[in-house]
Scaffold this motif. Structure first.
Motif, short mmCIF file in Angstrom:
data_model
loop_
_atom_site.label_atom_id
_atom_site.label_comp_id
_atom_site.label_asym_id
_atom_site.label_seq_id
_atom_site.Cartn_x
_atom_site.Cartn_y
_atom_site.Cartn_z
N GLU A 89 0.81 -1.23 0.00
CA GLU A 89 0.00 0.00 0.00
C GLU A 89 0.84 1.28 0.00
OE1 GLU A 89 -3.15 0.53 -0.53
OE2 GLU A 89 -3.46 -1.61 -0.84
N TYR A 92 2.11 2.04 -3.50
CA TYR A 92 1.12 2.62 -4.40
C TYR A 92 0.99 4.12 -4.19
CZ TYR A 92 -0.40 -2.29 -4.69
OH TYR A 92 -0.45 -3.66 -4.85
N ALA A 124 -5.19 -8.80 -11.84
CA ALA A 124 -4.84 -7.84 -10.78
C ALA A 124 -5.90 -6.77 -10.59
CB ALA A 124 -3.49 -7.19 -11.08
N ARG A 196 0.39 -4.00 -8.91
CA ARG A 196 -0.28 -5.13 -8.25
C ARG A 196 0.08 -6.46 -8.90
NH1 ARG A 196 -6.48 -3.30 -8.48
NH2 ARG A 196 -6.21 -1.12 -7.84
N GLY A 200 0.98 -7.27 -5.58
CA GLY A 200 -0.38 -7.41 -5.05
C GLY A 200 -0.68 -8.84 -4.63
N GLU A 201 -1.87 -9.06 -4.13
CA GLU A 201 -2.26 -10.38 -3.61
C GLU A 201 -2.29 -11.45 -4.71
OE1 GLU A 201 -2.64 -11.34 -0.46
OE2 GLU A 201 -1.92 -9.33 0.01
N ARG A 208 6.49 -11.65 -4.83
CA ARG A 208 6.00 -10.51 -4.07
C ARG A 208 6.88 -10.24 -2.86
NH1 ARG A 208 1.25 -12.27 -3.22
NH2 ARG A 208 1.49 -13.04 -1.09
#
Length: 223
Positions: A89, A92, A124, A196, A200-201, A208
């Protein structure tokens, strides 16, 4: 007439001072280069400097890891930021240049590149985001389509430049749409979704964590 010449002893001292200064100046680039080389990291034979200059801003290596496609190692991905962050976060929200660098490890054709990008981007993004950005996705896809192929050793830089937008470079040459140089795609949401894809997840956990600096990077020359 006034004689500005220094006494001989003082002139000799001045010469020694100038020579010492010149010798020190000559050594400075060598010392800086050696320090940078000593600080570089290496993954799969790809050396990554700890800091770089991009678009007039100094960036630091946040993390790096190998991106795999199936059983194959596709590239060494590196993330360069204005300052280090260990969670997604804050990255970003960072104000400044951000760079995703892809150091290619195997050959890909333009059709494969475009197909992979669209699949990853769609995964994403939320359905609403993808729908809103369909024209941007088409622009980015057109940029990739103009790269006929990438091969081992190629470097692709994907940069976000505040006030300008998303910029892509293949071996330091800016990518284009339909043969015309494209300055940027000025859509920050699109670039955040691009981030992402890597941090990202939906991104592979191993990659990651590496890009977020949660795994140790091997120094150049180790092993």
């Amino acid at each position: 007439m006034h004689d500005d010449r220094l006494p001989e002893g003082q002139m000799d001292a001045r010469r020694r001072q100038l020579l010492a200064g010149a010798a020190g100046a000559a050594l400075m680039p060598w010392c800086a280069t050696s320090a940078q080389a000593a600080a570089a990291y290496e993954i799969e034979g790809v050396e990554l400097p700890e800091t770089i200059m991009a678009h007039g801003q100094k960036l630091v290596l946040n993390g790096a890891g190998v991106r795999k496609r199936g059983y194959y190692k596709a590239d060494v991905t590196a993330l360069y930021l204005p300052e280090k962050r260990t969670t997604a976060e804050p990255i970003y929200r960072l104000n400044g240049v951000r760079r995703i660098q892809l150091n290619i490890l195997r050959e890909f054709t333009s059709s494969t590149i475009s197909r992979i990008f669209i699949a990853d981007f769609k995964q994403a993004a939320t359905p609403d985001e993808f729908k809103r950005l369909i024209s941007v996705v088409g622009q980015i896809g057109a940029v990739y389509a103009n790269v006929k192929r990438v091969v081992k050793g190629d470097v692709v830089n994907l940069d976000w430049v505040p006030g300008t937008g998303w910029m892509a470079f293949h071996n330091n040459k800016q990518l284009a749409i339909e043969g015309e140089p494209i300055s940027a795609i000025n859509n920050e949401l699109a670039y955040q979704i691009y981030l992402r894809m890597y941090i990202g997840e939906a991104a592979p956990e191993e990659l990651r964590n590496a890009l977020l600096g949660l795994t140790r990077l091997p120094r150049a020359g180790e092993g």
